[in-house]
Design a protein around this motif. Structure first.
Motif, PDB file in Angstrom:
ATOM      1  N   ARG A   1      15.662  -7.761  15.843  1.00 62.43           N
ATOM      2  CA  ARG A   1      15.205  -7.655  17.233  1.00 62.43           C
ATOM      3  C   ARG A   1      13.960  -8.510  17.477  1.00 62.43           C
ATOM      4  O   ARG A   1      13.126  -8.678  16.584  1.00 62.43           O
ATOM      5  CB  ARG A   1      14.891  -6.215  17.558  1.00 62.43           C
ATOM      6  CG  ARG A   1      16.101  -5.302  17.441  1.00 62.43           C
ATOM      7  CD  ARG A   1      15.701  -3.868  17.714  1.00 62.43           C
ATOM      8  NE  ARG A   1      15.313  -3.704  19.092  1.00 62.43           N
ATOM      9  CZ  ARG A   1      16.153  -3.341  20.075  1.00 62.43           C
ATOM     10  NH1 ARG A   1      17.410  -3.135  19.820  1.00 62.43           N
ATOM     11  NH2 ARG A   1      15.719  -3.209  21.311  1.00 62.43           N
TER      12      ARG A   1
ATOM     13  N   ASP B   1      19.936  -6.509  16.848  1.00 62.54           N
ATOM     14  CA  ASP B   1      20.514  -6.539  18.185  1.00 62.54           C
ATOM     15  C   ASP B   1      22.040  -6.602  18.097  1.00 62.54           C
ATOM     16  O   ASP B   1      22.613  -6.531  17.009  1.00 62.54           O
ATOM     17  CB  ASP B   1      19.922  -7.693  19.006  1.00 62.54           C
ATOM     18  CG  ASP B   1      20.259  -9.079  18.460  1.00 62.54           C
ATOM     19  OD1 ASP B   1      21.226  -9.226  17.678  1.00 62.54           O
ATOM     20  OD2 ASP B   1      19.550 -10.035  18.825  1.00 62.54           O
TER      21      ASP B   1
ATOM     22  N   GLY C   1      10.659   7.539  19.583  1.00 60.46           N
ATOM     23  CA  GLY C   1      11.820   6.777  20.016  1.00 60.46           C
ATOM     24  C   GLY C   1      12.588   6.228  18.829  1.00 60.46           C
ATOM     25  O   GLY C   1      12.061   6.135  17.728  1.00 60.46           O
TER      26      GLY C   1
ATOM     27  N   GLU D   1      15.352   3.003  17.895  1.00 59.63           N
ATOM     28  CA  GLU D   1      16.094   1.798  18.261  1.00 59.63           C
ATOM     29  C   GLU D   1      16.675   1.195  16.994  1.00 59.63           C
ATOM     30  O   GLU D   1      16.082   1.334  15.921  1.00 59.63           O
ATOM     31  CB  GLU D   1      15.171   0.747  18.889  1.00 59.63           C
ATOM     32  CG  GLU D   1      14.672   1.073  20.257  1.00 59.63           C
ATOM     33  CD  GLU D   1      13.871  -0.075  20.880  1.00 59.63           C
ATOM     34  OE1 GLU D   1      13.629  -1.100  20.213  1.00 59.63           O
ATOM     35  OE2 GLU D   1      13.476   0.070  22.043  1.00 59.63           O
ATOM     36  N   PRO D   2      17.787   0.482  17.091  1.00 60.22           N
ATOM     37  CA  PRO D   2      18.307  -0.217  15.913  1.00 60.22           C
ATOM     38  C   PRO D   2      17.408  -1.400  15.544  1.00 60.22           C
ATOM     39  O   PRO D   2      16.725  -1.966  16.404  1.00 60.22           O
ATOM     40  CB  PRO D   2      19.690  -0.697  16.359  1.00 60.22           C
ATOM     41  CG  PRO D   2      19.634  -0.709  17.848  1.00 60.22           C
ATOM     42  CD  PRO D   2      18.635   0.318  18.266  1.00 60.22           C
TER      43      PRO D   2
ATOM     44  N   ILE E   1      10.597  -4.674  20.230  1.00 60.84           N
ATOM     45  CA  ILE E   1      10.728  -3.332  19.669  1.00 60.84           C
ATOM     46  C   ILE E   1       9.996  -2.368  20.604  1.00 60.84           C
ATOM     47  O   ILE E   1       8.796  -2.532  20.850  1.00 60.84           O
ATOM     48  CB  ILE E   1      10.135  -3.256  18.254  1.00 60.84           C
ATOM     49  CG1 ILE E   1      10.865  -4.231  17.323  1.00 60.84           C
ATOM     50  CG2 ILE E   1      10.177  -1.836  17.717  1.00 60.84           C
ATOM     51  CD1 ILE E   1      10.231  -4.366  15.953  1.00 60.84           C
ATOM     52  N   PHE E   2      10.717  -1.406  21.154  1.00 62.22           N
ATOM     53  CA  PHE E   2      10.155  -0.433  22.092  1.00 62.22           C
ATOM     54  C   PHE E   2       9.367  -1.117  23.203  1.00 62.22           C
ATOM     55  O   PHE E   2       8.282  -0.697  23.591  1.00 62.22           O
ATOM     56  CB  PHE E   2       9.269   0.586  21.351  1.00 62.22           C
ATOM     57  CG  PHE E   2      10.002   1.345  20.287  1.00 62.22           C
ATOM     58  CD1 PHE E   2      11.081   2.163  20.620  1.00 62.22           C
ATOM     59  CD2 PHE E   2       9.638   1.240  18.963  1.00 62.22           C
ATOM     60  CE1 PHE E   2      11.772   2.867  19.640  1.00 62.22           C
ATOM     61  CE2 PHE E   2      10.320   1.934  17.974  1.00 62.22           C
ATOM     62  CZ  PHE E   2      11.388   2.741  18.320  1.00 62.22           C
TER      63      PHE E   2
END
Length: 117
Positions: A109, A103, A97, A99-100, A112-113
């Motif tokens: 963030r 945010d 996966g 993700e940045p 996370i996941f």
């Protein structure tokens, strides 16, 4: 699935590590133009004399497999062998996966996941 190649190569000195990377600059540029290459970077560690870091990101396993048979890869291996290479540790990582890190408000963030502290 995306694939990350990450690790390090050890040379006799920082000077030799820098020379080896500069000598392969055209091959690094060529690798960056290959299909599926998201990132391709070699850099000298500023705090560990003689160590160079390798980081690559590929769109898929097939793209990386093509790269490992491409002229830019085979010539880079030959070029590196000319520069007092003493050790290396480079691994492949599959990416399930993406993700940045930050945010929408630009903050680190807190999840996370789907995992949070």
């Amino acid at each position: 699935m995306r694939v990350i190649v990450a690790g390090w190569i050890r040379f006799a000195s920082a000077e030799i590590a820098g020379k080896a990377i500069r000598a392969g600059a055209d091959l690094i540029v060529e690798s960056r133009t290959e299909t599926g290459c998201v990132a391709y970077n070699w850099s000298v560690d500023p705090l560990d004399d003689g160590k160079a870091h390798v980081f690559e990101e590929w769109e898929s396993e097939q793209d990386l497999l093509r790269h490992l048979r491409h002229r830019s890869y085979t010539q880079m291996r030959d070029q590196l062998a000319q520069h007092e290479l003493s050790d290396f540790d480079i691994k492949l990582y599959s990416v399930a996966g993406i993700e940045p890190v930050y945010d929408e408000e630009g903050q680190a963030r807190t999840t996370i996941f789907g995992v949070s502290l």
